[in-house]
Design a protein around this motif. Structure first.
Motif, PDB file in Angstrom:
ATOM      1  N   SER A   9      -4.233  35.509  31.039  1.00 19.16           N
ATOM      2  CA  SER A   9      -4.083  36.651  31.951  1.00 19.16           C
ATOM      3  C   SER A   9      -3.808  37.931  31.166  1.00 19.16           C
ATOM      4  O   SER A   9      -4.140  39.027  31.621  1.00 19.16           O
ATOM      5  CB  SER A   9      -2.959  36.387  32.947  1.00 19.16           C
ATOM      6  N   ILE A  90      -9.122  45.752  30.388  1.00 20.86           N
ATOM      7  CA  ILE A  90      -9.106  44.566  31.242  1.00 20.86           C
ATOM      8  C   ILE A  90     -10.513  43.985  31.235  1.00 20.86           C
ATOM      9  O   ILE A  90     -11.486  44.718  31.406  1.00 20.86           O
ATOM     10  CB  ILE A  90      -8.676  44.913  32.678  1.00 20.86           C
ATOM     11  N   LEU A  92     -12.977  41.175  33.038  1.00 20.43           N
ATOM     12  CA  LEU A  92     -13.055  40.393  34.272  1.00 20.43           C
ATOM     13  C   LEU A  92     -14.364  39.618  34.327  1.00 20.43           C
ATOM     14  O   LEU A  92     -15.426  40.146  33.979  1.00 20.43           O
ATOM     15  CB  LEU A  92     -12.977  41.291  35.504  1.00 20.43           C
ATOM     16  N   GLY A 108     -12.550  37.044  38.983  1.00 20.91           N
ATOM     17  CA  GLY A 108     -11.349  36.429  38.476  1.00 20.91           C
ATOM     18  C   GLY A 108     -10.224  37.452  38.433  1.00 20.91           C
ATOM     19  O   GLY A 108     -10.426  38.641  38.726  1.00 20.91           O
ATOM     20  N   SER A 109      -9.044  37.008  38.061  1.00 25.75           N
ATOM     21  CA  SER A 109      -7.866  37.875  38.102  1.00 25.75           C
ATOM     22  C   SER A 109      -7.776  38.800  36.892  1.00 25.75           C
ATOM     23  O   SER A 109      -6.878  39.641  36.821  1.00 25.75           O
ATOM     24  CB  SER A 109      -6.596  37.039  38.205  1.00 25.75           C
ATOM     25  N   GLY A 110      -8.689  38.653  35.944  1.00 24.95           N
ATOM     26  CA  GLY A 110      -8.735  39.590  34.831  1.00 24.95           C
ATOM     27  C   GLY A 110      -7.852  39.191  33.652  1.00 24.95           C
ATOM     28  O   GLY A 110      -6.866  38.463  33.797  1.00 24.95           O
ATOM     29  N   THR A 111      -8.233  39.677  32.489  1.00 27.84           N
ATOM     30  CA  THR A 111      -7.469  39.490  31.253  1.00 27.84           C
ATOM     31  C   THR A 111      -7.115  40.862  30.707  1.00 27.84           C
ATOM     32  O   THR A 111      -8.014  41.651  30.385  1.00 27.84           O
ATOM     33  CB  THR A 111      -8.278  38.708  30.208  1.00 27.84           C
ATOM     34  N   GLN A 112      -5.829  41.144  30.640  1.00 25.12           N
ATOM     35  CA  GLN A 112      -5.349  42.417  30.093  1.00 25.12           C
ATOM     36  C   GLN A 112      -5.204  42.260  28.584  1.00 25.12           C
ATOM     37  O   GLN A 112      -4.338  41.512  28.111  1.00 25.12           O
ATOM     38  CB  GLN A 112      -4.007  42.780  30.713  1.00 25.12           C
TER      39      GLN A 112
END
Lengths: 116, 116
Positions: A9, A90, A92, A108-112
């Motif tokens: 995440s 981010i 996604l 998807g909820s995304g990767t920061q």
């Protein structure tokens, strides 16, 4: 709707290293998309990933920098290679589902990602 | 390439009131989809509403409705009875098969503030 699990995440990485982001979908999908959202900006398409073929990259994105795998119809990975602070964004993944009312795209909820 | 324009960087609405977010787009195609996505601080992209270009009837989803003017290439979002939970970034997006296989082109977004 679609259940899309994206990992990690968030992550903080050192310059020059690589990070692989995973995207898992709850059922088979033909097309998967990877987007980048730079700080305070809108989403930009990086590439389209179809199972069994090479990913198609948009202008400004290259395979050496953002290699993508699509080993089956429920999974894809995006690697951000040789990272620099400019890669802090981010990321996604998105899938298209065709239902009775036509196509819908889910995220998807995304990767920061933060690169130091 | 298709472009999506959101001319309102920020909008504010009082709780229980109605607000309209503007979106225009440019395309030479006749068959396409238009979307509104909501992105709260959690960064999750949430599909709010979707419109097929071939349908004349405006889409509605509970408190959310659109005003789709195909000839004018306009696609505005109306939020009725605004709630505090509606506060988020709203993105207008365009999709068609010729656009990288239904990938989304996003506008720059409108930040919606909801005041008590």
């Amino acid at each position: 709707s679609a259940v899309i699990s994206q990992k990690p995440s968030r992550d903080i990485c050192q310059r020059g290293t690589s990070l692989t982001i995973q995207c898992q979908v709850d059922s088979q999908v033909t097309m998967m998309f990877w987007y980048r959202q730079q700080p305070g900006q809108s989403l930009t398409l990086i590439a389209t990933a179809n199972q069994g073929s090479e990913a198609t990259y948009e202008s400004g994105f290259v395979i050496d920098k953002f290699p993508i795998s699509r080993p089956n119809l429920t999974f894809s990975t995006l690697t951000v290679s040789n990272m620099s602070p400019e890669d802090s964004s981010i990321y996604l993944c998105s899938v298209m589902r065709t239902g009775t009312t036509g196509e819908k795209l889910f995220f998807g909820s995304g990767t920061q990602l933060s690169v130091l | 390439a298709q472009t999506v324009t959101q001319s309102q960087p920020e909008m504010s609405v009082q709780e229980a009131e109605t607000v309209t977010l503007s979106c225009t787009y440019d395309t030479s195609e006749s068959d396409y989809y238009l979307f509104w996505y909501k992105q709260p601080p959690s960064r999750q992209m949430i599909l709010v509403i979707r419109q097929e270009a071939y349908k004349q009837q405006n889409a509605t989803e509970n408190r959310f409705s659109v005003n789709f003017q195909k000839a004018a290439k306009s696609f505005s979002l109306k939020i009725s009875d605004s709630q505090l939970g509606d506060a988020a970034m709203y993105f207008c997006a365009y999709s068609s098969f010729s656009n990288s296989g239904y990938a989304l082109n996003f506008g720059k977004g409108t930040s919606l503030l909801v005041t008590p």
